[in-house]
Design a protein around this motif. Sequence first.
Motif: not given
Length: 342
Positions: A225-226, A229-230, A276
């Motif tokens: 998931w992290r 996030q980019g 998100d």
Amino acid sequence: MLHAARPLLNPPEDATPLAASVCVGLGGLLLFFAPLIRGGNRGVALIALEWLALALLLAVLWLWLQGARAAWGSGMTRWALLSLAGSPLWVALVQLTPLPPDLWSALPGRAFYRDILSGLGLPVAVWRPASLMPDATTVSVLAGLPLVACFALGLVCPKERLAGLFRVCIAAALLQSVWGLAQLGGDNLLHFDAFFTGVIGSFANSNHFAGFLAMTAPLVVWEWWRSLQGRGPGRAWLWGAALLLMLVAVLVTRSRAGLAVCLLSTVLALLLLPADGRGLLSLRTRLLLLAGLLLAALLAAGVQGFRGFGADALSRGLSARQSMLVETWEAEIGRASCRERV
């Protein structure tokens, strides 16, 4: 006022960097080497972990004195956390404190041993601990030191350093997964004379091995998931491959309980991830991802992954459990008969 309103489980940002680094370093060593001792069945390795845990507790105390005490909250919250951290001590006080003879004899199950002592001519009116095996209880209490150390570390460790500790756990799980898959060849050298064989990694049996991977799977989901996030999709694919490797390892253990717990923890981890806002983590996407991972794991595990779910395997497991129940019941009847004769 801002510094006075620090929330629980959020250590202060101005904690000594050296103390935090020492805590994270010792905690990483403890988390990485703990799975290598066969779930605590090796005495010498367990003693080494206990000494490491004591060093970690001293480092946690150092960090606490440097200003991380705010992570323990205040008032009743702090006392509750301290009581929970000291749970092995409470067990020791209850089980190892000598009791008066009358109180000891009045405890459930003690009358049988009192009669045996009388029949052998041994003194009965002696202060004894509640535990019937004090040495084993002491070993169990000391084995709780690594758990207490990790619990305390989780409270005082700066949150930006927790990710490093999570990755240590994941690295240990991936090492165990590769180790377990390598044991499919039947090479006894990779089992190190363990009583059980099969896919067990460095643990005592396949159930312990699968349980460890089930505990670590949510951390891999969190890292995946992290990465969304980019950090780019490349890392997301890597974390997906890591989760797939762990699922395959759990499947080939043929541990039905291990697979059920692993799937449950992975499903909950996926469902509890925050959205998100880009549609990447919609409910449909999460379920499709889980189904794809499970299908890929089943294909990778092949026939070996299904052997624990056949009719013969299920009947053997049921027969073994029935035998344990019958033998336990017969032992209880035999103990009652022995007490009557005494």
